[in-house]
Design a protein around this motif. Structure first.
Motif, PDB file in Angstrom:
ATOM      1  N   PHE A 188       0.939  -1.199  -0.009  1.00 20.15           N
ATOM      2  CA  PHE A 188      -0.097  -0.088  -0.072  1.00 20.15           C
ATOM      3  C   PHE A 188       1.033   1.218   0.057  1.00 20.15           C
ATOM      4  O   PHE A 188       1.738   1.272   0.853  1.00 20.15           O
ATOM      5  CB  PHE A 188      -0.883   0.112   1.312  1.00 20.15           C
ATOM      6  CG  PHE A 188      -2.013  -0.967   1.296  1.00 20.15           C
ATOM      7  CD1 PHE A 188      -1.817  -2.437   1.206  1.00 20.15           C
ATOM      8  CD2 PHE A 188      -3.318  -0.609   1.118  1.00 20.15           C
ATOM      9  CE1 PHE A 188      -2.834  -3.332   1.251  1.00 20.15           C
ATOM     10  CE2 PHE A 188      -4.422  -1.391   0.911  1.00 20.15           C
ATOM     11  CZ  PHE A 188      -4.021  -2.785   1.212  1.00 20.15           C
ATOM     12  N   PHE A 189       0.508   2.076  -0.795  1.00 17.96           N
ATOM     13  CA  PHE A 189       1.535   3.228  -0.820  1.00 17.96           C
ATOM     14  C   PHE A 189       0.467   4.596  -1.267  1.00 17.96           C
ATOM     15  O   PHE A 189      -0.585   4.396  -2.039  1.00 17.96           O
ATOM     16  CB  PHE A 189       2.434   3.378  -2.165  1.00 17.96           C
ATOM     17  CG  PHE A 189       3.047   4.482  -2.365  1.00 17.96           C
ATOM     18  CD1 PHE A 189       2.858   5.307  -3.530  1.00 17.96           C
ATOM     19  CD2 PHE A 189       3.948   4.833  -1.777  1.00 17.96           C
ATOM     20  CE1 PHE A 189       3.494   6.344  -3.927  1.00 17.96           C
ATOM     21  CE2 PHE A 189       4.551   6.273  -2.071  1.00 17.96           C
ATOM     22  CZ  PHE A 189       4.410   7.011  -3.046  1.00 17.96           C
ATOM     23  N   ALA A 190       0.516   5.673  -0.712  1.00 17.63           N
ATOM     24  CA  ALA A 190      -0.275   6.917  -0.689  1.00 17.63           C
ATOM     25  C   ALA A 190       0.480   7.984  -1.125  1.00 17.63           C
ATOM     26  O   ALA A 190       1.571   8.077  -0.612  1.00 17.63           O
ATOM     27  CB  ALA A 190      -1.241   7.205   0.212  1.00 17.63           C
ATOM     28  N   GLU A 191       0.114   9.055  -2.194  1.00 14.81           N
ATOM     29  CA  GLU A 191       0.808  10.060  -2.417  1.00 14.81           C
ATOM     30  C   GLU A 191      -0.457  11.395  -2.326  1.00 14.81           C
ATOM     31  O   GLU A 191      -1.300  11.067  -2.887  1.00 14.81           O
ATOM     32  CB  GLU A 191       1.795   9.941  -3.502  1.00 14.81           C
ATOM     33  CG  GLU A 191       0.830   9.740  -4.776  1.00 14.81           C
ATOM     34  CD  GLU A 191       1.957   9.411  -5.837  1.00 14.81           C
ATOM     35  OE1 GLU A 191       3.034   9.641  -5.617  1.00 14.81           O
ATOM     36  OE2 GLU A 191       1.430   9.176  -6.929  1.00 14.81           O
ATOM     37  N   ARG A 192       0.264  12.582  -2.356  1.00  9.49           N
ATOM     38  CA  ARG A 192      -0.506  13.753  -2.561  1.00  9.49           C
ATOM     39  C   ARG A 192       0.410  14.741  -2.849  1.00  9.49           C
ATOM     40  O   ARG A 192       0.811  15.654  -2.066  1.00  9.49           O
ATOM     41  CB  ARG A 192      -1.262  14.088  -1.073  1.00  9.49           C
ATOM     42  CG  ARG A 192      -2.149  15.232  -1.173  1.00  9.49           C
ATOM     43  CD  ARG A 192      -2.796  15.704  -0.067  1.00  9.49           C
ATOM     44  NE  ARG A 192      -3.987  16.597  -0.172  1.00  9.49           N
ATOM     45  CZ  ARG A 192      -4.461  17.426   0.814  1.00  9.49           C
ATOM     46  NH1 ARG A 192      -4.020  17.192   1.933  1.00  9.49           N
ATOM     47  NH2 ARG A 192      -5.423  17.926   0.507  1.00  9.49           N
ATOM     48  N   PRO A 193       1.105  14.875  -4.164  1.00  9.03           N
ATOM     49  CA  PRO A 193       2.416  15.623  -4.407  1.00  9.03           C
ATOM     50  C   PRO A 193       2.117  16.931  -4.580  1.00  9.03           C
ATOM     51  O   PRO A 193       3.100  17.813  -4.247  1.00  9.03           O
ATOM     52  CB  PRO A 193       2.479  14.784  -5.750  1.00  9.03           C
ATOM     53  CG  PRO A 193       1.141  14.289  -6.282  1.00  9.03           C
ATOM     54  CD  PRO A 193       0.801  13.894  -5.279  1.00  9.03           C
ATOM     55  N   GLU A 194       0.772  17.404  -4.816  1.00 13.15           N
ATOM     56  CA  GLU A 194       0.467  19.015  -4.620  1.00 13.15           C
ATOM     57  C   GLU A 194      -0.182  19.384  -3.820  1.00 13.15           C
ATOM     58  O   GLU A 194      -0.690  20.581  -3.940  1.00 13.15           O
ATOM     59  CB  GLU A 194       0.231  19.188  -6.184  1.00 13.15           C
ATOM     60  CG  GLU A 194       1.268  18.921  -7.277  1.00 13.15           C
ATOM     61  CD  GLU A 194       0.650  19.212  -8.637  1.00 13.15           C
ATOM     62  OE1 GLU A 194      -0.365  19.711  -8.746  1.00 13.15           O
ATOM     63  OE2 GLU A 194       1.557  19.164  -9.815  1.00 13.15           O
ATOM     64  N   GLY A 195      -0.404  18.618  -2.721  1.00 11.59           N
ATOM     65  CA  GLY A 195      -1.318  18.905  -1.484  1.00 11.59           C
ATOM     66  C   GLY A 195      -2.756  19.077  -1.891  1.00 11.59           C
ATOM     67  O   GLY A 195      -3.417  19.745  -1.144  1.00 11.59           O
ATOM     68  N   SER A 196      -3.186  18.463  -2.975  1.00  8.54           N
ATOM     69  CA  SER A 196      -4.583  18.462  -3.392  1.00  8.54           C
ATOM     70  C   SER A 196      -5.100  17.160  -3.544  1.00  8.54           C
ATOM     71  O   SER A 196      -5.324  16.393  -2.520  1.00  8.54           O
ATOM     72  CB  SER A 196      -5.200  19.352  -4.569  1.00  8.54           C
ATOM     73  OG  SER A 196      -4.130  19.163  -5.813  1.00  8.54           O
ATOM     74  N   VAL A 197      -4.954  16.618  -4.864  1.00 12.26           N
ATOM     75  CA  VAL A 197      -5.513  15.201  -5.208  1.00 12.26           C
ATOM     76  C   VAL A 197      -4.514  14.224  -4.490  1.00 12.26           C
ATOM     77  O   VAL A 197      -3.319  14.571  -4.556  1.00 12.26           O
ATOM     78  CB  VAL A 197      -5.502  15.061  -6.651  1.00 12.26           C
ATOM     79  CG1 VAL A 197      -5.812  13.663  -7.339  1.00 12.26           C
ATOM     80  CG2 VAL A 197      -6.427  15.826  -7.432  1.00 12.26           C
ATOM     81  N   SER A 198      -5.042  13.274  -4.113  1.00 14.07           N
ATOM     82  CA  SER A 198      -4.390  12.086  -3.428  1.00 14.07           C
ATOM     83  C   SER A 198      -4.476  10.774  -4.534  1.00 14.07           C
ATOM     84  O   SER A 198      -5.732  10.637  -4.757  1.00 14.07           O
ATOM     85  CB  SER A 198      -4.881  12.097  -2.158  1.00 14.07           C
ATOM     86  OG  SER A 198      -4.044  10.910  -1.520  1.00 14.07           O
ATOM     87  N   THR A 199      -3.702   9.972  -4.344  1.00 13.97           N
ATOM     88  CA  THR A 199      -3.993   8.662  -4.900  1.00 13.97           C
ATOM     89  C   THR A 199      -3.389   7.595  -3.992  1.00 13.97           C
ATOM     90  O   THR A 199      -2.418   7.618  -3.116  1.00 13.97           O
ATOM     91  CB  THR A 199      -2.969   8.447  -6.121  1.00 13.97           C
ATOM     92  OG1 THR A 199      -3.524   9.591  -7.014  1.00 13.97           O
ATOM     93  CG2 THR A 199      -3.217   7.281  -6.965  1.00 13.97           C
ATOM     94  N   LEU A 200      -4.245   6.457  -3.772  1.00 11.45           N
ATOM     95  CA  LEU A 200      -4.001   5.453  -2.966  1.00 11.45           C
ATOM     96  C   LEU A 200      -3.527   4.251  -4.091  1.00 11.45           C
ATOM     97  O   LEU A 200      -4.514   3.956  -4.801  1.00 11.45           O
ATOM     98  CB  LEU A 200      -5.105   4.857  -2.033  1.00 11.45           C
ATOM     99  CG  LEU A 200      -4.830   3.645  -1.249  1.00 11.45           C
ATOM    100  CD1 LEU A 200      -3.599   3.825  -0.266  1.00 11.45           C
ATOM    101  CD2 LEU A 200      -6.179   3.540  -0.456  1.00 11.45           C
ATOM    102  N   LYS A 201      -2.418   3.728  -3.884  1.00  8.40           N
ATOM    103  CA  LYS A 201      -2.032   2.385  -4.923  1.00  8.40           C
ATOM    104  C   LYS A 201      -1.838   1.406  -3.984  1.00  8.40           C
ATOM    105  O   LYS A 201      -1.007   1.344  -2.908  1.00  8.40           O
ATOM    106  CB  LYS A 201      -0.673   2.917  -5.278  1.00  8.40           C
ATOM    107  CG  LYS A 201      -0.866   4.202  -6.347  1.00  8.40           C
ATOM    108  CD  LYS A 201       0.190   4.550  -7.124  1.00  8.40           C
ATOM    109  CE  LYS A 201       0.613   5.921  -7.887  1.00  8.40           C
ATOM    110  NZ  LYS A 201       1.510   6.197  -8.739  1.00  8.40           N
ATOM    111  N   ILE A 202      -2.375   0.377  -4.696  1.00  9.96           N
ATOM    112  CA  ILE A 202      -2.316  -1.021  -4.008  1.00  9.96           C
ATOM    113  C   ILE A 202      -1.555  -1.977  -5.050  1.00  9.96           C
ATOM    114  O   ILE A 202      -1.964  -2.137  -6.013  1.00  9.96           O
ATOM    115  CB  ILE A 202      -3.606  -1.690  -3.585  1.00  9.96           C
ATOM    116  CG1 ILE A 202      -4.306  -0.778  -2.666  1.00  9.96           C
ATOM    117  CG2 ILE A 202      -3.217  -2.821  -2.819  1.00  9.96           C
ATOM    118  CD1 ILE A 202      -5.716  -1.303  -2.188  1.00  9.96           C
ATOM    119  N   GLN A 203      -0.469  -2.267  -4.687  1.00 12.94           N
ATOM    120  CA  GLN A 203       0.095  -3.427  -5.404  1.00 12.94           C
ATOM    121  C   GLN A 203       0.109  -4.883  -5.226  1.00 12.94           C
ATOM    122  O   GLN A 203      -0.366  -5.084  -4.091  1.00 12.94           O
ATOM    123  CB  GLN A 203       1.695  -2.990  -5.458  1.00 12.94           C
ATOM    124  CG  GLN A 203       2.161  -1.740  -5.988  1.00 12.94           C
ATOM    125  CD  GLN A 203       3.608  -1.372  -5.506  1.00 12.94           C
ATOM    126  OE1 GLN A 203       4.391  -1.904  -4.664  1.00 12.94           O
ATOM    127  NE2 GLN A 203       4.360  -0.654  -6.134  1.00 12.94           N
TER     128      GLN A 203
END
Lengths: 118, 111
Positions: A65-80
């Motif tokens: 599980f990995f999550a990011e929010r690179p610009e402080g708005s949209v976020s993505t949760l990735k599950i490998q």
């Protein structure tokens, strides 16, 4: 936008596939949370962002599980390499204020993404 | 770790009844407690937020109380309606980063 938007609403993945779940918080909201809700259970905390900084990822169940929010708005949760136990509804929530002051404010939840791993 | 328990797990009542949903938590060091409503296939809608210094909050037919020292909250719904049918979730804020949720009470109000 007017509310927290999550996409896709439904996702069916074959075991072993990678998936990416998107969350568009309310514009200007500083805090963003991801929760996992298994069938018949309450949501369980996954991770927390304050702007682009991931301040707490203690709830992520594994390194898949990995999550990011690179610009402080949209976020993505990735599950490998998805597993059947990853099947759940993934909820995103945002709040205008962060930190201790944010504790006095409520949160707005999105409708969630229902992930089914087959 | 904070544990939140909701009783009953399910409740079925005839329309017009007043009802009480219960929530208990193990660690009284909380910032606030929030009651949410969840409809099938939908996200969570906030109903009432009670700060740790408050005893109760009211909104329309809903009244929520908080007894922090004993680790309990109740949600009172007056004159229940079929539209109140949903799952009700209690969540406590143990720190500013996360909520701890109960498993919910599934309410069915029969016409």
């Amino acid at each position: 936008g007017a509310g927290v938007s999550q996409s896709p609403r439904y996702k069916v993945a074959k075991r072993g596939q990678d998936v990416a779940l998107r969350c568009d918080p309310i514009s200007g909201h500083v805090s963003l949370f991801w929760y996992q809700q298994a069938l018949g259970q309450g949501p369980e905390f996954l991770t927390y962002f304050q702007n682009e900084a991931q301040l707490d990822k203690s709830g992520l169940p594994s390194d898949r599980f990995f999550a990011e929010r690179p610009e402080g708005s949209v976020s993505t949760l990735k599950i490998q390499r998805t597993q059947q136990e990853d099947s759940a509804v993934y909820l995103c929530a945002s709040s205008l204020v962060a930190g201790v002051l944010g504790a006095n404010y409520g949160y707005t939840f999105g409708s969630g993404t229902r992930l089914t791993v087959v | 770790k904070q544990e939140v328990t909701q009783i009953p797990a399910a409740l079925s009542v005839p329309e017009g009844e007043n009802l009480v949903l219960n929530c208990s938590f193990t660690d009284s060091a909380i910032y606030n407690l929030q009651w949410f409503r969840q409809d099938p296939g939908k996200g969570l809608t906030s109903l009432l937020l009670i700060q740790s210094s408050q005893r109760e909050q009211t909104s329309g037919r809903l009244n929520a109380s908080l007894d922090k020292s004993s680790g309990r909250s109740t949600l009172y719904i007056a004159a229940s309606q079929p539209g109140d049918s949903a799952t009700y979730l209690c969540a406590v804020r143990g720190n500013f980063n996360k909520f701890y949720f109960g498993s919910g009470t599934k309410l069915n109000v029969k016409p």
